[in-house]
Design a protein around this motif. Structure first.
Motif, PDB file in Angstrom:
ATOM      1  N   ASP A  52       0.748  -1.133   0.049  1.00  0.00           N
ATOM      2  CA  ASP A  52       0.075   0.093   0.126  1.00  0.00           C
ATOM      3  C   ASP A  52       0.690   1.279   0.173  1.00  0.00           C
ATOM      4  N   ASN A  53       0.149   2.517  -0.034  1.00  0.00           N
ATOM      5  CA  ASN A  53       1.266   3.762  -0.089  1.00  0.00           C
ATOM      6  C   ASN A  53       1.857   4.042   1.260  1.00  0.00           C
ATOM      7  N   TRP A  54       1.656   3.098   2.314  1.00  0.00           N
ATOM      8  CA  TRP A  54       2.413   3.297   3.539  1.00  0.00           C
ATOM      9  C   TRP A  54       3.806   3.039   3.357  1.00  0.00           C
ATOM     10  N   VAL A  55       4.174   1.909   2.333  1.00  0.00           N
ATOM     11  CA  VAL A  55       5.486   1.503   2.169  1.00  0.00           C
ATOM     12  C   VAL A  55       6.750   2.495   1.984  1.00  0.00           C
ATOM     13  N   PHE A  56       6.192   3.531   1.086  1.00  0.00           N
ATOM     14  CA  PHE A  56       7.172   4.750   0.684  1.00  0.00           C
ATOM     15  C   PHE A  56       6.586   5.875   1.438  1.00  0.00           C
ATOM     16  N   TYR A  57       5.953   5.806   2.516  1.00  0.00           N
ATOM     17  CA  TYR A  57       5.259   6.958   3.015  1.00  0.00           C
ATOM     18  C   TYR A  57       6.419   7.756   3.944  1.00  0.00           C
ATOM     19  N   ASP A  58       6.557   9.077   3.788  1.00  0.00           N
ATOM     20  CA  ASP A  58       7.371   9.946   4.396  1.00  0.00           C
ATOM     21  C   ASP A  58       8.924   9.742   4.315  1.00  0.00           C
ATOM     22  N   ILE A  59       9.230   9.246   3.106  1.00  0.00           N
ATOM     23  CA  ILE A  59      10.635   9.226   2.518  1.00  0.00           C
ATOM     24  C   ILE A  59      11.139  10.462   2.020  1.00  0.00           C
ATOM     25  N   ALA A  60      12.351  10.622   1.466  1.00  0.00           N
ATOM     26  CA  ALA A  60      12.936  11.745   1.057  1.00  0.00           C
ATOM     27  C   ALA A  60      11.992  11.991  -0.399  1.00  0.00           C
ATOM     28  N   SER A  61      12.019  13.369  -0.593  1.00  0.00           N
ATOM     29  CA  SER A  61      11.180  13.801  -1.805  1.00  0.00           C
ATOM     30  C   SER A  61      11.777  13.379  -3.044  1.00  0.00           C
ATOM     31  N   ASN A  62      11.213  12.804  -3.720  1.00  0.00           N
ATOM     32  CA  ASN A  62      11.406  11.948  -5.310  1.00  0.00           C
ATOM     33  C   ASN A  62      12.501  11.205  -5.262  1.00  0.00           C
ATOM     34  N   PRO A  63      12.571  10.251  -4.378  1.00  0.00           N
ATOM     35  CA  PRO A  63      13.997   9.242  -4.370  1.00  0.00           C
ATOM     36  C   PRO A  63      14.196   8.680  -5.774  1.00  0.00           C
ATOM     37  N   THR A  64      15.535   8.531  -6.082  1.00  0.00           N
ATOM     38  CA  THR A  64      15.703   7.785  -7.244  1.00  0.00           C
ATOM     39  C   THR A  64      15.994   6.222  -6.902  1.00  0.00           C
ATOM     40  N   VAL A  65      15.041   5.650  -7.837  1.00  0.00           N
ATOM     41  CA  VAL A  65      14.946   4.038  -7.778  1.00  0.00           C
ATOM     42  C   VAL A  65      15.777   3.491  -8.968  1.00  0.00           C
ATOM     43  N   ILE A  66      16.917   2.740  -8.837  1.00  0.00           N
ATOM     44  CA  ILE A  66      17.806   2.210  -9.726  1.00  0.00           C
ATOM     45  C   ILE A  66      17.301   0.782  -9.918  1.00  0.00           C
ATOM     46  N   VAL A  67      16.970   0.654 -11.418  1.00  0.00           N
ATOM     47  CA  VAL A  67      16.355  -0.886 -11.571  1.00  0.00           C
ATOM     48  C   VAL A  67      17.150  -1.445 -12.740  1.00  0.00           C
ATOM     49  N   PRO A  68      16.995  -2.767 -12.996  1.00  0.00           N
ATOM     50  CA  PRO A  68      17.985  -3.452 -14.180  1.00  0.00           C
ATOM     51  C   PRO A  68      17.442  -2.715 -15.510  1.00  0.00           C
ATOM     52  N   ALA A  69      18.363  -2.708 -16.291  1.00  0.00           N
ATOM     53  CA  ALA A  69      18.182  -2.163 -17.718  1.00  0.00           C
ATOM     54  C   ALA A  69      17.235  -3.039 -18.429  1.00  0.00           C
ATOM     55  N   GLY A  70      16.191  -2.334 -18.930  1.00  0.00           N
ATOM     56  CA  GLY A  70      14.984  -3.075 -19.563  1.00  0.00           C
ATOM     57  C   GLY A  70      13.799  -3.366 -18.601  1.00  0.00           C
TER      58      GLY A  70
END
Length: 73
Positions: A36-54
């Motif tokens: 749910d939306n509580w997973v990322f609630y109240d974290i840094a503003s617009n964090p970068t998420v690095i994921v596998p290419a593709g």
């Protein structure tokens, strides 16, 4: 924080109130299911998420991941 490639889901509140969390490295090709939306609630503003290419498009289309700044490794 690094989320391993074998992670398939992330529980509610996993990163709640981690306001200094500004980068997430997610090794999974398929975006883990977010409880749910509580997973990322109240974290840094617009964090970068690095994921596998593709996998960028899959993360950008996934619930809750789509609100984050998704980039390829």
């Amino acid at each position: 924080v690094t989320i391993g490639s074998s992670v398939t889901s992330i529980a509610s509140g996993a990163f709640y109130n981690c306001w200094e969390l500004n980068q997430i490295i997610c090794k999974s090709i398929t975006p883990p299911t977010i409880a749910d939306n509580w997973v990322f609630y109240d974290i840094a503003s617009n964090p970068t998420v690095i994921v596998p290419a593709g996998s960028v498009d899959a993360y950008k289309a996934a619930n809750f991941w789509s609100s984050l700044n998704i980039v390829a490794e």
